[in-house]
Design an enzyme around this catalytic site. Structure first.
Site, PDB file in Angstrom:
ATOM      1  CG  ASP A  22      -2.054   0.972   1.141  1.00 37.14           C
ATOM      2  OD1 ASP A  22      -1.781   2.175   0.969  1.00 37.14           O
ATOM      3  OD2 ASP A  22      -3.217   0.568   1.245  1.00 37.14           O
ATOM      4  CG  ASN A  30     -12.613  -0.308   4.163  1.00 34.04           C
ATOM      5  OD1 ASN A  30     -12.888  -0.783   5.255  1.00 34.04           O
ATOM      6  ND2 ASN A  30     -11.500   0.382   3.948  1.00 34.04           N
ATOM      7  CD  GLN A  57     -15.011  -0.371  -2.394  1.00 36.37           C
ATOM      8  OE1 GLN A  57     -16.216  -0.419  -2.161  1.00 36.37           O
ATOM      9  NE2 GLN A  57     -14.427  -1.155  -3.263  1.00 36.37           N
ATOM     10  CG  HIS A  69      -8.877  -3.057  -1.968  1.00 36.57           C
ATOM     11  ND1 HIS A  69      -9.804  -2.304  -2.668  1.00 36.57           N
ATOM     12  CD2 HIS A  69      -8.628  -2.375  -0.829  1.00 36.57           C
ATOM     13  CE1 HIS A  69     -10.087  -1.221  -1.983  1.00 36.57           C
ATOM     14  NE2 HIS A  69      -9.402  -1.234  -0.853  1.00 36.57           N
ATOM     15  CG  HIS A  90      -6.681  -2.660   3.379  1.00 33.55           C
ATOM     16  ND1 HIS A  90      -5.883  -1.601   3.021  1.00 33.55           N
ATOM     17  CD2 HIS A  90      -7.925  -2.339   2.932  1.00 33.55           C
ATOM     18  CE1 HIS A  90      -6.610  -0.684   2.393  1.00 33.55           C
ATOM     19  NE2 HIS A  90      -7.857  -1.115   2.329  1.00 33.55           N
TER      20      HIS A  90
HETATM   21  P1  AMP Z   1      -9.732   1.550   0.625  1.00 36.22           P
HETATM   22  O1  AMP Z   1      -9.895   2.820   1.394  1.00 36.22           O
HETATM   23  O2  AMP Z   1     -10.127   0.323   1.413  1.00 36.22           O
HETATM   24  O3  AMP Z   1     -10.395   1.610  -0.731  1.00 36.22           O
HETATM   25  O4  AMP Z   1      -8.182   1.382   0.386  1.00 36.22           O
HETATM   26  C1  AMP Z   1      -7.513   1.758  -0.780  1.00 36.22           C
HETATM   27  C2  AMP Z   1      -6.053   1.665  -0.502  1.00 36.22           C
HETATM   28  O5  AMP Z   1      -5.342   1.676  -1.707  1.00 36.22           O
HETATM   29  C3  AMP Z   1      -5.523   2.823   0.357  1.00 36.22           C
HETATM   30  O6  AMP Z   1      -4.949   2.319   1.547  1.00 36.22           O
HETATM   31  C4  AMP Z   1      -4.482   3.476  -0.550  1.00 36.22           C
HETATM   32  O7  AMP Z   1      -3.360   3.924   0.158  1.00 36.22           O
HETATM   33  C5  AMP Z   1      -4.126   2.357  -1.514  1.00 36.22           C
HETATM   34  N1  AMP Z   1      -3.665   2.801  -2.806  1.00 36.22           N
HETATM   35  C6  AMP Z   1      -4.242   3.722  -3.616  1.00 36.22           C
HETATM   36  N2  AMP Z   1      -3.540   3.854  -4.748  1.00 36.22           N
HETATM   37  C7  AMP Z   1      -2.486   2.998  -4.669  1.00 36.22           C
HETATM   38  C8  AMP Z   1      -1.393   2.664  -5.518  1.00 36.22           C
HETATM   39  N3  AMP Z   1      -1.221   3.270  -6.692  1.00 36.22           N
HETATM   40  N4  AMP Z   1      -0.498   1.747  -5.100  1.00 36.22           N
HETATM   41  C9  AMP Z   1      -0.670   1.136  -3.910  1.00 36.22           C
HETATM   42  N5  AMP Z   1      -1.680   1.398  -3.058  1.00 36.22           N
HETATM   43  C10 AMP Z   1      -2.568   2.309  -3.424  1.00 36.22           C
END
Ligand code: AMP
Ligand code: ZN
Length: 166
Positions: free
Chosen positions: A46, A104, A111, A117, A119
């Protein structure tokens, strides 16, 4: 379509979205620190980690969330990747004491990326990393009523009609 889908206008067709950042990572159009990948799933660090070794695991095919993923093999392979990543982290020098596995669904639930995805968040210390804190809803139903709602569609319908009258 359930209220969660309606409220969040989530796609349920499993189609690939050209503007999806995780699809771009899958297609290698943007860089990522990939931990592992196979035909079905991918795991990468992440970019905004909650703790050291915070990994995001995704199916390679675009599904907005777990609920619309209608392919059992993909569900299985994605969760297998989650377990695999946890084992890599566990055996690493990072030495986590535990893990939080989090997914999420919907903007309201936090989300941000609408590509399903999970985590994998290593836990090193109490009070640091991912915190599970819950604030009970103000209008909590009786637990038996909730149970009835979930177990019988009829009860759910009656309850909704009753609520609508109020
Ligand atoms: P969510 O809030 O559950 O949708 O989590 C999305 C996650 O994706 C967040 O923790 C971001 O930091 C991560 N994220 C967004 N863009 C990227 C990226 N390009 N590479 C890696 N992680 C990412
Ligand atoms: Zn996507």
């Amino acid at each position: 379509m359930g209220i969660v889908d309606k409220m969040n206008n989530l796609s349920s067709d499993g189609s690939t979205h050209d503007d999806c950042i995780f699809c771009k990572i899958v297609k290698k159009e943007i860089p990522a620190r990939i931990i592992d990948e196979n035909e079905y799933a991918m795991a990468f660090l992440d970019v905004n980690p909650i703790s050291n070794g915070h990994v995001v695991v995704i199916p390679k095919k675009h599904y907005s969330n777990l609920m619309v993923c209608d392919n059992d093999e993909i569900l299985y392979e994605t969760m297998k990747m989650v377990r695999h990543v946890a084992k890599i982290l566990d055996a690493s020098k990072l030495q986590p004491w535990g893990f939080n596995y989090l997914s999420n669904q919907g903007e309201m639930a936090g989300q941000a990326v609408r590509h399903w995805h999970v985590h994998v968040i290593p836990k090193y210390m109490k009070g640091e990393g991912f915190q599970f804190s819950s604030i009970p809803s103000k209008d909590m139903e009786d637990l038996d009523d909730v149970y009835e709602i979930l177990k019988t569609g009829k009860a759910k319908q009656a309850k909704m009609e009753e609520k609508a009258k109020k």
